[in-house]
Design an enzyme around this catalytic site. Structure first.
Site, mmCIF file in Angstrom:
data_model
loop_
_atom_site.group_PDB
_atom_site.id
_atom_site.type_symbol
_atom_site.label_atom_id
_atom_site.label_comp_id
_atom_site.label_asym_id
_atom_site.label_seq_id
_atom_site.Cartn_x
_atom_site.Cartn_y
_atom_site.Cartn_z
ATOM 1 N N PHE A 95 7.043 2.568 -4.216
ATOM 2 C CA PHE A 95 8.409 2.831 -3.742
ATOM 3 C C PHE A 95 8.902 4.255 -4.023
ATOM 4 C CE2 PHE A 95 8.343 -1.820 -4.214
ATOM 5 C CZ PHE A 95 8.738 -2.198 -2.944
ATOM 6 N N ASP A 145 0.849 -1.190 0.000
ATOM 7 C CA ASP A 145 0.000 0.000 0.000
ATOM 8 C C ASP A 145 0.886 1.242 0.000
ATOM 9 O OD1 ASP A 145 0.817 -0.190 2.670
ATOM 10 O OD2 ASP A 145 -1.077 0.524 3.472
ATOM 11 N N TYR A 186 2.905 4.773 0.792
ATOM 12 C CA TYR A 186 3.498 5.392 1.977
ATOM 13 C C TYR A 186 2.423 6.188 2.715
ATOM 14 C CZ TYR A 186 8.085 4.581 -0.276
ATOM 15 O OH TYR A 186 9.197 4.022 -0.861
ATOM 16 N N HIS A 220 11.479 -8.744 0.502
ATOM 17 C CA HIS A 220 11.157 -7.324 0.391
ATOM 18 C C HIS A 220 12.380 -6.494 0.793
ATOM 19 C CE1 HIS A 220 9.081 -3.499 1.144
ATOM 20 N NE2 HIS A 220 8.120 -3.973 0.365
#
Length: 225
Positions: free
Chosen positions: A77, A64, A66, A187
């Protein structure tokens, strides 16, 4: 929400007519009227606006957006140009790019350059309440972004998927196109980067695959501002 008006529309317009999307739309509209929600409503579909379906060569799946101020702008990202702080996961992505390809680590986290080259930077949930991670999970976004992923899976040309972390890797069951390459790793979050993101070689492998299939590689270097 800024309307989708490029070549994604034929693949997604049926979604807009479904009950789940009507419920999602009402939920999101209500959330924006009552809380601080990220990203700005006009930025929700930036991943699709910036990277038309016909241009997609690489898919980077996030979770989801930031949830802190001035960070989310619709690309997984990535943060806006005027955000001086680079989030920890992106710092680790930059470090891996440095180790794999010799890219210098830039002074910003604005990744639109990747989107412009055909990197679809998609979160599986597209909105979030301020300071409340995963607060818009399981309200319908996952079904909508699955439709986006399915549209890419149907493309009869080489595409690379970079699936980092278990939530993204669960999408691999949808990906059955023999012309596509699926790469999996941990991740890049500081909590999991040591479990296999470091040294994964994804950026190099991605470009090797693209070149082997007659496509231009991605220039992963983000320049200083």
């Amino acid at each position: 929400m800024a309307a989708i008006d490029n070549d994604w529309l034929p693949f997604l317009e049926q979604e807009f007519k479904k009950d789940y999307y009507r419920d999602l739309y009402r939920f999101v509209k209500d959330e924006y009227s009552r809380y601080v929600i990220y990203p700005k409503s006009d930025d929700i579909f930036n991943a699709l606006h910036f990277t038309p379906l016909s241009k997609v060569k690489v898919v980077i799946l996030g979770q989801d957006p930031y949830h802190e101020e001035n960070q989310a702008h619709g690309l997984s990202f990535s943060v806006p140009k005027d955000q001086p702080k680079i989030p920890p996961s992106l710092q680790n992505i930059y470090k891996e790019l440095h180790d794999e390809l010799g890219c210098y680590i830039p002074n910003n986290g604005y990744l639109k350059k990747w989107a412009d080259q055909g990197v679809l930077m998609l979160n599986t949930v597209l909105t979030v309440r301020a300071h409340q991670a995963f607060s818009h999970k399981e309200h319908g976004w996952e079904q909508f972004t699955d439709a986006i992923i399915n549209a890419v899976n149907l493309q009869d040309r080489p595409v690379v998927y970079l699936l980092w972390g278990s939530p993204s890797q669960k999408k691999a069951t949808m990906l059955n196109n023999p012309k596509h390459l699926v790469l999996k790793a941990a991740h890049p979050s500081p909590l999991s980067v040591y479990r296999g993101f470091w040294g994964c070689g994804h950026f190099k492998k991605c470009n090797e695959f693209l070149k082997a299939n007659g496509l231009d590689p991605i220039d992963w270097q983000i320049e200083n501002i």
